[in-house]
Design an enzyme around this catalytic site. Structure first.
Site, PDB file in Angstrom:
ATOM      1  CD  GLU A 115       4.117  -1.194   1.801  1.00  0.00           C
ATOM      2  OE1 GLU A 115       3.129  -1.712   2.287  1.00  0.00           O
ATOM      3  OE2 GLU A 115       4.743  -0.618   2.649  1.00  0.00           O
ATOM      4  CB  CYS A 150       2.272  -3.252   5.181  1.00  0.00           C
ATOM      5  SG  CYS A 150       1.888  -1.636   5.243  1.00  0.00           S
TER       6      CYS A 150
END
Length: 506
Positions: free
Chosen positions: A262, A301
């Site tokens: 990720e 993120c």
């Protein structure tokens, strides 16, 4: 309420001056006896010493994990599930202790750790405790005498590398499915935030058999590299930057093992003109949705770091946004009223400031913030930056490159087609936000945006059972959903014939 600083009178937690690696159910010193000192972003002062581990420490942890793997893999689903539930209970029972620890380690506001990070960590353990109990294999009747059975089996020993922006929550995201599926784990925390996992292990270590969960501290280029390149792991999972993630994928390919990564993002947050005809409460919600870019100091993120506002509502909507920005309470991260805390490290602090210089050079218009947040007293040496709004265009570096800080680029669009083009004009595809009261437009845009998650009329919700992961350079794989169990398992096919007669070929 202001929590006392750890180790001071009235504090809910006091840390040890030195921590070890957690291997085989106990804290042990690093093989070479080397340590590094971690500092708190809150005040820039030392917290404790942590092992500067090497490949020898990784091997020691892998020895412990492999020794425990067969027994843990054979442990009943019911027992594994119950252990995860006990871990969740233990986390919940120590909410304040873990929340203050996480704030001191990472710099984020304690209101977030109390209400998001720690409760969500507990919930993810509970979620996967339920998922593993409900998981089923399958049986397929090939013909009247042949049956194909499909059985889930653990991979064995897996490696996990977690980031510094949500240390305990990201650990929970990865540990819960891996442990539920029957794997043993060697986990390396980020060197910027080594503390929280140590405190957690002190709380939950007795719940797991020795060797099932092992944690090795250290730097990425030393301990992390040794773990990622080891031939003794059956999977590697990583959350972090795209360049490092690319290297992790190459390591996995070299070892021919699966990987989940990720990675970075540059998420668009899109506002259509019809929101300004909505209820006042919804308009406020939409404005908050833009300001949520400053959640966790922008160190997320999926940070909605590109705000796209339809031209016709730009002045009116941005006034609502600026009201929210002006109301942000900054200050002591241990104050439950503080909304934006400290950046996680001096390195990140300096990187963000460099992008503010770049924005100025590119000609971006400063709408809010744009500088260091100067605090007084013990906080003067902390890493604080003002929440910043910049008006510009999508071709600017501050719109294209992941800053990972409290910096939002704002631009406008004329119509739906232009909004979609701007939204997809990025190498990333982790998340996106979409604000409209037109359900048909919401569906069209939601399907058209190239991102793994599209929040619609909301942002920064991270519930279990909502799959999370990226398109394009934002990663491979999905987390926070029952499908993650498959990522930590192999499928065994038993193809069984119940016919006594030979095939007849020979």
């Amino acid at each position: 309420m202001i929590y006392a600083a750890p180790g001071t009178p009235g504090a809910v937690v006091t840390f040890k001056p030195r921590y070890g690696n957690y291997i085989g159910g106990e804290f042990v010193p690093p093989v070479k006896g080397q340590y590094f000192t971690n500092t708190s972003p809150v005040n820039g002062q030392p917290i404790a010493e942590f092992p500067r581990s090497t490949a020898e420490d990784i091997d020691k942890a892998l020895d412990a994990a492999h020794a425990a793997a067969d027994a843990w893999g054979r442990t009943s689903v019911q027992e594994r599930s119950n252990i995860l539930l006990k871990i969740a209970d233990r986390i919940e029972q120590n909410l304040e202790l873990l929340a203050v620890t996480e704030t001191w380690d990472n710099g984020k506001a304690v209101r977030e750790t109390l209400n998001a990070d720690i409760p969500l960590a507990a919930d993810h353990f509970r979620y996967f405790a339920g998922c593993i109990r409900a998981q089923e294999g399958s049986a397929a009747e090939i013909n009247d005498s042949t049956v194909a059975y499909h059985i889930h089996e653990p991979l064995g020993v897996v490696g996990q590398i977690i980031p510094w922006n949500f240390p305990l929550l990201m650990a929970a995201w990865k540990l819960a499915p891996a442990l539920a599926a029957g794997n043993c784990v060697v986990l390396k925390p980020a060197e910027q935030t080594p503390l929280g996992i140590c405190v957690l292990l002190e709380l939950i270590g007795d719940l797991l058999p020795p060797g099932v969960l092992n944690v090795v501290q250290g730097f990425g280029r030393e301990a992390g590299e040794a773990l990622a390149t080891s031939k003794r792991i059956a999977k590697i999972a990583f959350t972090g930057s795209t360049p490092v993630g690319s290297h992790i994928l190459k390591c996995a390919a070299e070892s021919i093992i699966p990987s989940t990564v990720e990675l970075g993002g540059k998420s668009p947050n899109i506002y259509f003109e019809d929101i300004m005809q909505a209820e006042p409460a919804f308009i406020e919600k939409a404005a908050e949705g833009l300001v949520l870019a400053f959640f966790n100091q922008g160190e997320v993120c999926t940070c909605p770091s590109r705000a796209l506002v339809q031209e016709s509502i730009y002045p009116a909507f941005m006034e609502e946004v600026l009201k929210k920005v002006r109301a942000i309470k900054r200050g002591d991260p241990l104050d439950t009223e503080t909304m934006v805390g400290a950046q996680a490290s001096q390195q990140q602090y300096e990187k963000i400031l460099s992008y503010l210089d770049i924005a100025q050079q590119e000609g971006a218009e400063l709408l809010a913030g744009g500088s260091v947040e100067k605090l007084e007293g013990n906080l003067a040496s902390g890493y604080y930056i003002q929440p910043t709004l910049l008006k510009g265009h999508n071709g600017m570096r501050v719109f294209q490159e992941e800053i990972f800080g409290p910096v939002v680029g704002v631009t406008t669009f004329k119509d739906e087609a232009e909004a979609l083009a701007i939204a997809n004009d990025t190498e990333y595809g982790l998340g996106a936000g979409l604000w409209t009261r037109d359900i048909n437009r919401a569906y069209r845009m939601g399907r058209g945006i190239k991102a793994g998650r599209v929040w619609t009329n909301c942002y920064h919700l991270y519930p279990a059972h909502a799959a999370f992961g990226g398109y394009k350079k934002s990663g491979v794989g999905r987390e926070t959903h029952k499908m993650m169990l498959d990522h930590y398992q192999q499928t065994k096919n038993l193809l069984v014939s119940y016919d006594i007669d030979p095939l007849g070929f020979f």
